[in-house]
Scaffold this motif. Sequence first.
Motif, short mmCIF file in Angstrom:
data_model
loop_
_atom_site.label_atom_id
_atom_site.label_comp_id
_atom_site.label_asym_id
_atom_site.label_seq_id
_atom_site.Cartn_x
_atom_site.Cartn_y
_atom_site.Cartn_z
N ILE A 1 0.84 -1.20 0.00
CA ILE A 1 0.00 0.00 0.00
C ILE A 1 0.87 1.25 0.00
N ALA A 2 1.90 1.23 0.86
CA ALA A 2 2.81 2.38 0.93
C ALA A 2 3.51 2.60 -0.41
N SER A 3 3.95 1.52 -1.03
CA SER A 3 4.65 1.65 -2.31
C SER A 3 3.73 2.18 -3.40
N SER A 4 2.48 1.75 -3.38
CA SER A 4 1.51 2.24 -4.37
C SER A 4 1.30 3.75 -4.22
N LEU A 5 1.14 4.19 -2.98
CA LEU A 5 0.98 5.62 -2.73
C LEU A 5 2.24 6.38 -3.16
N HIS A 6 3.38 5.77 -2.91
CA HIS A 6 4.66 6.38 -3.27
C HIS A 6 4.78 6.55 -4.79
N ILE A 7 4.37 5.53 -5.52
CA ILE A 7 4.44 5.60 -6.99
C ILE A 7 3.52 6.69 -7.52
N VAL A 8 2.32 6.77 -6.97
CA VAL A 8 1.39 7.82 -7.40
C VAL A 8 1.96 9.20 -7.07
N ALA A 9 2.60 9.31 -5.90
CA ALA A 9 3.22 10.59 -5.52
C ALA A 9 4.29 10.99 -6.52
N LEU A 10 5.03 10.00 -7.02
CA LEU A 10 6.08 10.29 -8.00
C LEU A 10 5.50 10.73 -9.34
N HIS A 11 4.23 10.42 -9.57
CA HIS A 11 3.58 10.91 -10.79
C HIS A 11 3.36 12.42 -10.70
N PHE A 12 3.13 12.91 -9.48
CA PHE A 12 2.82 14.32 -9.29
C PHE A 12 4.03 15.17 -8.88
N GLY A 13 5.05 14.55 -8.32
CA GLY A 13 6.18 15.32 -7.83
C GLY A 13 7.50 14.65 -8.14
N PRO A 14 8.59 15.42 -8.16
CA PRO A 14 9.91 14.87 -8.46
C PRO A 14 10.50 14.11 -7.28
N LEU A 15 11.57 13.38 -7.56
CA LEU A 15 12.24 12.61 -6.51
C LEU A 15 12.74 13.50 -5.38
N THR A 16 13.19 14.71 -5.72
CA THR A 16 13.72 15.62 -4.70
C THR A 16 12.65 16.12 -3.74
N VAL A 17 11.38 15.95 -4.08
CA VAL A 17 10.28 16.29 -3.18
C VAL A 17 9.80 15.06 -2.43
N VAL A 18 9.59 13.97 -3.16
CA VAL A 18 8.96 12.78 -2.59
C VAL A 18 9.90 12.01 -1.66
N GLN A 19 11.14 11.78 -2.09
CA GLN A 19 12.02 10.91 -1.33
C GLN A 19 12.39 11.43 0.06
N PRO A 20 12.73 12.72 0.23
CA PRO A 20 13.07 13.18 1.58
C PRO A 20 11.95 12.99 2.59
N LEU A 21 10.71 13.01 2.12
CA LEU A 21 9.59 12.83 3.04
C LEU A 21 9.55 11.42 3.62
N GLY A 22 10.34 10.52 3.05
CA GLY A 22 10.44 9.18 3.63
C GLY A 22 11.00 9.21 5.04
N ALA A 23 11.71 10.29 5.40
CA ALA A 23 12.23 10.41 6.76
C ALA A 23 11.11 10.44 7.79
N LEU A 24 9.92 10.82 7.35
CA LEU A 24 8.78 10.83 8.26
C LEU A 24 8.43 9.42 8.75
N THR A 25 8.89 8.41 8.03
CA THR A 25 8.65 7.03 8.46
C THR A 25 9.18 6.82 9.87
N LEU A 26 10.39 7.30 10.12
CA LEU A 26 11.00 7.13 11.43
C LEU A 26 10.26 7.94 12.49
#
Length: 294
Positions: free
Chosen positions: A60-85
């Motif tokens: 589920i997380a990966s699906s949301l992540h892929i859709v997010a990458l459709h709307f935003g670049p890696l430099t926006v989407v990937q750093p937000l992964g820090a919120l996981t911790l």
Amino acid sequence: MNAWGIAVTLSIAAATFHASAAVFQERIAGAHSASPARRLGTLRLLRRARWWWAVVLTGIASSLHIVALHFGPLTVVQPLGALTLVLALTLSAALAGRRVVRAEWLGVALTMAGLGLLLHLTTAEGPRIALSSSEVRALTVVAVGIMAGLVVAAMGAKRLVTRSLVHAAAAGVAFGVASAMARTVTVRMSDHGWTEAIAPASAIMVGLAFGGLLLAQAAYRAGVGAPLATLTIVNPIVAATIGLQLLGERFVAGAGGAVLAGLAAVVAASGVMLLARNRFIVAPRVPDKMLIAS
């Protein structure tokens, strides 16, 4: 809501599911520390129904992540992964029935401040560039080579903590490159239609993501805290590097913005490491009745 806002919202949702999956995986590992699956290898977990619930959450997380990458670049989407911790802090504390200590709140504050500045410096504008076929092949070879080298290094490590951190770094590489492939697939699908969903980049994305999941599970044998922190830092570094070097992504304000983005990343990473040092996600062993039955 513009594309940037949609990407951020979906990324936060993805981080929530990733945090749940990470804590669930660690608790499974802790509950079966003496089991053959724990002793004989991560692949034995494929036979356990409990582990597949973590896979569902990750899916589920990966699906949301892929859709997010459709709307935003890696430099926006990937750093937000820090919120996981950060999100895992709340979940872990709730499951353990304890309060969040001051040092952990400081880690949260540093992480959020760094991410806030980083997001302020990113832009959703610019060209939507996909990796070329040759770049896809080259990245795959490099990623697999690095991952294989790290796995071999982990096999030679004597300490469990060292093995876990090396496995986590390998998982970060896998997830970072998989995200670059996901960005490529979404851009190509926008330009050329759904046939791109069965392109080689899609298969590579799935393979790297599943490999990263197995490597992450191996890393969590020593607890989630430090391994998840390592994964959380390596993943966006790999993905953002690909985005900046190959996909035409950029920070606002040119070179000055890039310097500020680097400082923001250091602040966020400091918060992540502070959270990891407190080992807040190392869950106690729980009775089987608290986990989903096999």
